[in-house]
Design a protein around this motif. Structure first.
Motif, PDB file in Angstrom:
ATOM      1  N   GLU A   1     -29.802  90.932  29.197  1.00  0.00           N
ATOM      2  CA  GLU A   1     -31.192  90.583  28.868  1.00  0.00           C
ATOM      3  C   GLU A   1     -31.287  89.119  28.432  1.00  0.00           C
ATOM      4  OE1 GLU A   1     -32.878  93.218  26.021  1.00  0.00           O
ATOM      5  OE2 GLU A   1     -32.234  95.033  27.070  1.00  0.00           O
TER       6      GLU A   1
ATOM      7  N   ALA B   1     -33.713  86.324  30.033  1.00  0.00           N
ATOM      8  CA  ALA B   1     -34.691  85.590  29.225  1.00  0.00           C
ATOM      9  C   ALA B   1     -34.446  84.094  29.294  1.00  0.00           C
ATOM     10  CB  ALA B   1     -34.637  86.078  27.788  1.00  0.00           C
TER      11      ALA B   1
ATOM     12  N   GLU C   1     -43.533  82.117  23.462  1.00  0.00           N
ATOM     13  CA  GLU C   1     -43.141  83.520  23.480  1.00  0.00           C
ATOM     14  C   GLU C   1     -41.791  83.713  24.183  1.00  0.00           C
ATOM     15  OE1 GLU C   1     -43.080  87.385  22.504  1.00  0.00           O
ATOM     16  OE2 GLU C   1     -44.465  85.840  21.785  1.00  0.00           O
ATOM     17  N   LEU C   2     -41.609  82.945  25.275  1.00  0.00           N
ATOM     18  CA  LEU C   2     -40.310  83.031  25.978  1.00  0.00           C
ATOM     19  C   LEU C   2     -39.181  82.532  25.089  1.00  0.00           C
ATOM     20  CD1 LEU C   2     -41.373  81.791  29.541  1.00  0.00           C
ATOM     21  CD2 LEU C   2     -40.893  84.137  28.817  1.00  0.00           C
ATOM     22  N   ASN C   3     -39.441  81.428  24.351  1.00  0.00           N
ATOM     23  CA  ASN C   3     -38.437  80.923  23.405  1.00  0.00           C
ATOM     24  C   ASN C   3     -38.141  81.947  22.323  1.00  0.00           C
ATOM     25  OD1 ASN C   3     -36.983  78.473  23.497  1.00  0.00           O
ATOM     26  ND2 ASN C   3     -38.896  77.298  23.457  1.00  0.00           N
ATOM     27  N   ASN C   4     -39.200  82.619  21.847  1.00  0.00           N
ATOM     28  CA  ASN C   4     -39.013  83.640  20.811  1.00  0.00           C
ATOM     29  C   ASN C   4     -38.145  84.786  21.315  1.00  0.00           C
ATOM     30  OD1 ASN C   4     -40.558  82.193  19.025  1.00  0.00           O
ATOM     31  ND2 ASN C   4     -42.450  83.347  19.413  1.00  0.00           N
ATOM     32  N   GLN C   5     -38.435  85.241  22.563  1.00  0.00           N
ATOM     33  CA  GLN C   5     -37.645  86.344  23.125  1.00  0.00           C
ATOM     34  C   GLN C   5     -36.175  85.937  23.251  1.00  0.00           C
ATOM     35  OE1 GLN C   5     -39.424  87.514  26.829  1.00  0.00           O
ATOM     36  NE2 GLN C   5     -41.378  88.148  25.889  1.00  0.00           N
ATOM     37  N   TRP C   6     -35.958  84.725  23.753  1.00  0.00           N
ATOM     38  CA  TRP C   6     -34.573  84.253  23.915  1.00  0.00           C
ATOM     39  C   TRP C   6     -33.846  84.164  22.568  1.00  0.00           C
ATOM     40  CZ3 TRP C   6     -32.636  79.027  22.887  1.00  0.00           C
ATOM     41  CH2 TRP C   6     -31.313  78.836  23.326  1.00  0.00           C
TER      42      TRP C   6
ATOM     43  N   GLU D   1     -34.606  85.850  19.784  1.00  0.00           N
ATOM     44  CA  GLU D   1     -34.383  87.193  19.241  1.00  0.00           C
ATOM     45  C   GLU D   1     -33.153  87.852  19.873  1.00  0.00           C
ATOM     46  OE1 GLU D   1     -37.985  89.277  19.936  1.00  0.00           O
ATOM     47  OE2 GLU D   1     -39.134  88.175  18.406  1.00  0.00           O
ATOM     48  N   LEU D   2     -32.988  87.669  21.171  1.00  0.00           N
ATOM     49  CA  LEU D   2     -31.821  88.244  21.840  1.00  0.00           C
ATOM     50  C   LEU D   2     -30.536  87.567  21.354  1.00  0.00           C
ATOM     51  CD1 LEU D   2     -33.239  88.642  25.457  1.00  0.00           C
ATOM     52  CD2 LEU D   2     -32.570  90.487  23.893  1.00  0.00           C
TER      53      LEU D   2
END
Length: 796
Positions: free
Chosen positions: A157, A161, A229-234, A236-237
């Motif tokens: 994931e 991301a 949001e994409l930075n946040n997802q990356w 968080e992972l």
């Protein structure tokens, strides 16, 4: 053992040199902490361990603890429920693998190594630990995807991301409307988030979060709101990946903690094994030998100690320059008084004896000749060097006396005491009286001691006291330099007047000085001069006689060699003549037989032919007698072998030097290799090798009939039969085994290959029946595996 004495004798410097051979820090620490033991059994075990390690390195010089690390701090942290990092876990894994490989290497050795095998038995790593770490940690110290399914899913994931985020940013950077507002068309990071470089004058034109700016203020590093949001997802992972890695490391650490005691035992064993290898390597570099450790014996008016050192060398001095000494305390002697000039080597002699005793009791081989003997002393005391103490306001004399008092209180019959310049530093008359009283005290209490002094009063005491012997350091009055040789049995001379005379001191001053000296002392000095003069003449005469004997033996050997060659030529000529006569007689026999048949066909009398035939048979009987070898000049009987003699090992075809001598065997140093060989297998330089008789004359029947003291050339350690037919191979094998047995080879390798297996079965069936073969075994994989058979020969 007295710690002050260890420092005085510079024993820590010896340990530092030993520590230089360490493969990892733990064994180096063990070397620096090494101390002499007073338990004779433990000393014997330590010495045996060093001897085994030297032998093991001679046959397997690559063996070691490579890859091992001192992981005790990491193991202790795991025991306390801390969490180890991936590189720490990798070090633990590599250390356990090194232990496992070392244990397997020791198990594969054919020769028994009881001391080393006892250590290697503790090298087995706890089950499952190596596999668990290997499955989770890479060789670069990173946590692998295979560590857990969850980690693998998170990383998949995370990769998706990351690609999505970079793809979005790349589209923005390459967009025709956005590109002119950027300082450069690139994507970078600030505070762990991906940003783009916006020119300051376009601030507000792109909706974004400002994370940083350049030092000039011309560039703003912004994160577009479209990618937040994409930075946040990356991110968080990334946090999820970190937490899962932490969980995996904690789980592995927990397993390490459960096996902490077992891993600690493995690391201890690795360090002990490496220490044994270090002792072996240090001994090889020192050209040292294992001392004979004698127990204290019950003896009247004697402590029962043994101190016998041949060609002893100080281990810290340059081996190319150090002068070897012999220290031989006779059966009834236990105290030595050494006299001689300053800088003559008295102090070095005391330190050499003390250091070699400490090394022997620490398990180190000593730099001396084979056959040196020592007792295991319960303590060793030394008063050597300047004892001045500013802190205690003590003069040199006071410092010495303070130390001597301490030694006299602690020493007993199982101690060795070394005093340098006893009684020096004060009034000569009082100092001499005090030195004699101290020496008398030591002798009365039967304490083994060596004392260096200038006082003539101690020479006189040593001459008459039972158990005490004089010794001296040689001094060359011609060159006015010491030779550093120790002479047991002779006191040193006072060379002051002679040195002054040779340096040009006026004769009237020397004459006045002689009138002041006690006439008895002058007579004693003159007697010592005469003794030393006669001894030097005897040494010179003996050296000349030895040289003449060596020349005579050399000439005799050359003459014997020439006579052997002449006799060989004579035998060759006579053998050719005999063969020619036999051929002519055979032809004559054929002619006589033809004549007899012709007469028989014509029915003529054959009596004359019979008479001629009898004469031919008589001639034939005479020519069939073998030609006997005449007795040639005997070579003189050689003296017994000694350590240091150069020899040639016939079965190996190599030259070496005798390192140690046993009952029927000799240990020979062949370069960096040490091997044991039978005495009959050795040849000294200049000895003539006798030609080997024909095989049928070499033995009567059975292996035990092989003659002794005859040299048979070695056919080599292996026989290659690959590609040969069965019958031809078996014939060659039989001839080879015969030659290998007669040459005294302990084992041979038969190379038959694998192929169909037919030749292998024929060879092994023949080896089972062979009278010269004691047993056979399949070779190890590195030696050829099932394609090679190793046959152990009958040696007696």
């Amino acid at each position: 053992m007295d710690e002050k004495t260890l420092k005085t004798l510079e024993f820590p410097k010896v340990l530092e040199r030993l520590a230089a051979y360490a493969a990892f820090s733990y064994s180096a620490a063990l070397a620096r902490e090494l101390r002499p033991t007073t338990d004779r059994q433990e000393v014997l075990e330590r010495q045996a361990r060093t001897t085994e390690a030297r032998h093991l390195l001679s046959v397997h010089d690559e063996i070691g603890v490579g890859g091992a690390r001192d992981v005790r701090p990491q193991v202790e942290l795991a025991r306390r429920r801390g969490v180890l990092e991936a590189p720490d876990l990798l070090e633990i894994k590599n250390t356990l693998i090194a232990a496992r490989e070392l244990a397997r290497s020791v198990e594969r050795q054919e020769a028994p190594y009881p001391q080393l095998q006892a250590i290697s038995a503790r090298l087995a790593p706890p089950p499952g630990v190596v596999d668990a770490i290997s499955q989770s940690i890479s060789d670069r110290g990173e946590v692998l995807d295979s560590a857990s399914p969850k980690l693998a899913a998170i990383r998949r994931e995370l990769k998706t991301a990351h690609e999505r985020l970079l793809s979005r940013l790349e589209r923005m950077v390459n967009d025709a409307d956005t590109a002119p507002m950027l300082q450069e068309n690139l994507i970078t990071q600030r505070n762990g988030r991906y940003v783009i470089p916006l020119r300051a004058e376009f601030k507000g034109r792109i909706r974004a979060i400002i994370h940083d700016q350049s030092s000039s203020g011309a560039t703003l590093f912004v994160e577009p709101l479209a990618t937040v949001e994409l930075n946040n997802q990356w991110h968080e992972l990334q946090l999820a990946e970190r937490d899962e890695e932490r969980r995996i490391l904690a789980e592995l650490t927990s397993r390490i903690g459960l096996h902490a005691e077992a891993i600690q035992q493995v690391v201890d064993a690795l360090a002990e094994f490496d220490l044994a290898l270090m002792c072996a390597k240090y001994a090889d570099d020192l050209d040292a030998c294992e001392p004979v450790l004698e127990p204290f014996r019950e003896q009247e008016n004697h402590p029962g100690s043994t101190l016998l050192l041949y060609q002893a060398r100080h281990p810290l001095l340059d081996p190319q320059k150090v002068v070897a000494i012999d220290v031989d305390l006779f059966e009834k002697t236990f105290a030595v008084v050494i006299t001689g000039p300053n800088t003559g080597g008295k102090t070095v002699t005391l330190k050499t004896v003390g250091l070699l005793v400490l090394m022997a009791q620490s398990g180190l081989h000593i730099p001396a000749q084979s056959g040196s003997k020592l007792s295991v002393f319960e303590n060793l005391f030394a008063d050597i060097g300047d004892e001045q103490s500013i802190e205690q306001s003590l003069s040199t004399f006071s410092g010495h006396i303070t130390n001597i008092i301490r030694v006299l209180e602690a020493a007993d019959q199982r101690s060795l005491v070394l005093f340098d310049e006893l009684g020096a530093g004060t009034d000569p008359q009082e100092g001499a009286a005090l030195a004699r009283a101290i020496l008398q005290h030591l002798v009365r209490r039967r304490i083994t001691c060596m004392v260096a002094t200038h006082y003539p009063e101690l020479k006189a005491y040593a001459h008459g006291a039972p158990g005490v012997v004089n010794a001296s350091m040689e001094f060359d009055v011609k060159t006015l330099r010491p030779t550093y040789h120790l002479n047991i049995g002779l006191p040193g001379r006072s060379n002051a007047l002679l040195i002054a005379q040779r340096l040009g001191m006026p004769g009237d001053i020397l004459k006045a000085a002689r009138t002041v000296i006690d006439p008895d002392e002058l007579r004693a000095e003159d007697l010592l001069d005469e003794i030393h003069h006669q001894r030097d003449r005897a040494r010179q005469a003996r050296a000349e006689a030895d040289e003449s004997r060596r020349e005579a033996e050399k000439i005799r050997a050359e003459l014997a060699n020439r006579l052997e060659h002449i006799e060989d030529e004579r035998l060759s000529i006579l053998e050719k003549a005999r063969q020619q006569a036999q051929n002519e007689i055979a032809a004559l026999n054929r002619e006589v037989e033809d004549a007899r048949r012709a007469l028989s066909r014509t029915r003529q009398p054959v009596e004359d032919i019979r008479e001629l035939q009898d004469k031919v048979e008589k001639l034939e009987a005479e020519t069939t007698q073998p030609v006997e070898r005449r007795r040639t000049l005997k070579t003189p009987e050689a003296r017994p072998l000694r350590a240091g003699d150069k020899v040639h090992v016939r079965s190996l075809g190599m030259d070496g030097k005798v390192a140690a001598i046993f009952d029927s065997e000799v240990e020979v140093q062949l370069g960096s290799l040490r091997v044991r060989a039978r005495i009959a297998d050795l040849q000294r330089p200049g000895e003539v090798e006798k030609p080997a008789p024909e095989p049928e004359k070499k033995r009567a029947s059975g292996p035990s009939a092989a003659p002794e003291n005859v040299f048979y050339p070695s056919p080599g350690m292996e026989l290659d039969l690959r590609g040969q037919r069965g019958e031809d191979a078996l014939e060659e094998l039989d001839r080879y085994l015969e030659k290998a047995y007669l040459a005294g080879l302990p084992f041979v390798r038969i190379i038959h290959g694998k192929g169909t297996g037919r030749l292998k079965e024929l060879v092994r069936k023949a080896l089972r029946r062979a009278e010269h073969v004691k047993s056979w075994m399949v070779a190890t994989e590195p030696e050829g595996g099932d394609g090679v058979t190793v046959a152990h020969m009958v040696t007696e």
